[in-house]
Motif scaffolding. Structure first.
Motif, short mmCIF file in Angstrom:
data_model
loop_
_atom_site.label_atom_id
_atom_site.label_comp_id
_atom_site.label_asym_id
_atom_site.label_seq_id
_atom_site.Cartn_x
_atom_site.Cartn_y
_atom_site.Cartn_z
N VAL A 1 54.37 96.04 20.21
CA VAL A 1 54.38 95.40 18.96
C VAL A 1 53.29 95.94 17.72
CG1 VAL A 1 54.80 93.19 20.15
CG2 VAL A 1 52.56 93.91 19.84
N GLU A 2 53.55 95.33 16.64
CA GLU A 2 52.68 95.78 15.52
C GLU A 2 51.91 94.84 15.02
OE1 GLU A 2 54.73 97.96 12.35
OE2 GLU A 2 52.86 97.93 11.22
N VAL A 3 50.56 94.54 15.13
CA VAL A 3 49.91 93.68 14.92
C VAL A 3 48.65 94.23 13.87
CG1 VAL A 3 48.17 92.03 15.76
CG2 VAL A 3 50.20 92.72 17.24
N ALA A 4 48.39 93.76 12.93
CA ALA A 4 47.46 94.16 11.79
C ALA A 4 47.69 95.61 11.50
CB ALA A 4 46.17 93.88 12.29
N GLY A 5 48.62 96.02 11.35
CA GLY A 5 49.15 97.55 11.07
C GLY A 5 48.95 98.41 12.19
N LEU B 1 42.35 90.61 18.00
CA LEU B 1 42.16 90.49 16.41
C LEU B 1 41.05 89.82 15.94
CD1 LEU B 1 45.84 89.31 15.83
CD2 LEU B 1 45.00 91.04 14.56
N HIS B 2 40.54 88.71 16.78
CA HIS B 2 39.21 87.90 16.41
C HIS B 2 38.13 88.84 16.46
CE1 HIS B 2 36.11 85.07 16.84
NE2 HIS B 2 37.09 84.17 16.35
N ASP B 3 38.03 89.73 17.27
CA ASP B 3 36.84 90.80 17.31
C ASP B 3 36.93 91.76 16.73
OD1 ASP B 3 35.63 88.43 18.91
OD2 ASP B 3 35.66 89.75 20.75
N GLY B 4 38.14 92.03 15.97
CA GLY B 4 38.31 93.27 15.27
C GLY B 4 38.11 94.67 15.74
N VAL B 5 38.66 94.82 16.96
CA VAL B 5 38.71 96.12 17.72
C VAL B 5 40.07 96.99 17.59
CG1 VAL B 5 36.74 95.03 19.13
CG2 VAL B 5 39.35 95.13 19.75
N LEU B 6 40.87 96.55 16.86
CA LEU B 6 42.14 97.35 16.93
C LEU B 6 42.08 98.52 15.89
CD1 LEU B 6 44.88 94.48 16.80
CD2 LEU B 6 44.49 95.88 18.54
N THR B 7 41.00 98.27 14.70
CA THR B 7 40.72 99.45 13.84
C THR B 7 39.37 99.75 13.85
OG1 THR B 7 40.70 97.90 11.96
CG2 THR B 7 42.73 98.72 12.33
N LEU C 1 42.82 104.28 18.54
CA LEU C 1 41.85 103.95 17.85
C LEU C 1 41.23 105.01 17.40
CD1 LEU C 1 39.84 101.37 17.02
CD2 LEU C 1 38.31 102.12 19.20
N ARG C 2 41.11 105.18 15.73
CA ARG C 2 40.37 106.07 15.33
C ARG C 2 38.80 105.96 15.08
NH1 ARG C 2 41.80 111.25 14.53
NH2 ARG C 2 40.82 112.38 12.66
#
Length: 232
Positions: free
Chosen positions: A178-182, A226-232, A201-202
């Motif tokens: 799935v695509e989540v927060a880009g 999402l809540h912890d901001g670890v996707l980006t 992850l970059r």
């Protein structure tokens, strides 16, 4: 940092409650986009993850067998960047363990930061009543532990194929992207309530494979990231 912690050697780090960072994309209280919810709801759990984490005779499943707890600063030194963490798990009164690959609790040879051999590293979130030395991966996950790994990408293999656990009975319905927060996020579910999420992850000027395994509904697991901001 909004995360309070202290380094306590092999006993890990006790995570204390602090305000969580702002979410990346939808907040933890906001619903996921309808198309994402539909994709996650269509998943059919199988037992591939459980089979993967079950201890075998040559790999007893003890975390201490393949990992060594180290200070957070040692993980930073190996990676060349601060490892992502999941501070919202503080509410669950868990113990946070930073670890590097090793054997019987002893770290493998240290490498210079930025060297691919510096990976994998991990952050394990274990219940406070589960000592590190006694933690077995399958049992720990069933008791509510959450694992976060960082790996070097497999050369020549798409990350979605490289991270997906499967067995002969797997008909691919347990896994979706799935695509989540880009971000393209791989999600796999298990009959015992496990969800495994994987993405690229970059960090530190290079791509890193990130994997989180947790005993949560897949939607709740995605919201955690999402809540912890670890996707980006």
């Amino acid at each position: 940092m909004l995360l309070s912690f202290h380094e306590a050697g092999r006993q890990g780090v006790v995570v204390t409650s602090t305000p969580p960072p702002e979410a990346v994309g939808p907040s933890s209280g906001s619903p996921l986009p309808p198309q994402v919810q539909a994709s996650l709801a269509a998943l059919v759990p199988d037992d591939a993850l459980t089979e993967s984490y079950r201890g075998q005779s040559r790999s007893p499943g003890h975390l201490d067998h393949d990992w060594a707890v180290v200070p957070r600063s040692a993980v930073w030194h190996r990676l060349g960047f601060d490892p992502p963490t999941l501070p919202s798990l503080a509410a669950d009164a868990v113990r946070e363990h930073f670890a590097v690959h090793g054997h019987n609790g002893k770290p493998s040879e240290s490498r210079r930061s930025g060297d691919p051999c510096a990976l994998p590293v991990a952050v394990f979130y274990l219940p406070v009543d589960l000592p590190w030395e006694k933690a077995q991966s399958g049992d720990a996950l069933s008791r509510g532990a959450t694992f976060l790994w960082l790996h070097e990408p497999y050369a020549g293999h798409p990350w979605t194929a490289a991270v997906r656990c499967r067995n002969e009975r797997d008909d691919r319905r347990s896994f979706t992207v799935v695509e989540v927060a880009g971000v393209h996020l791989g999600v796999q579910v298990d009959t015992y309530g496990l969800a495994q999420l994987s993405w690229t992850l970059r960090r530190g000027g290079r791509d890193v494979r990130a994997i989180v395994t947790t005993k949560r509904d897949p939607s709740a697991a995605v919201q955690l990231l999402l809540h912890d901001g670890v996707l980006t």
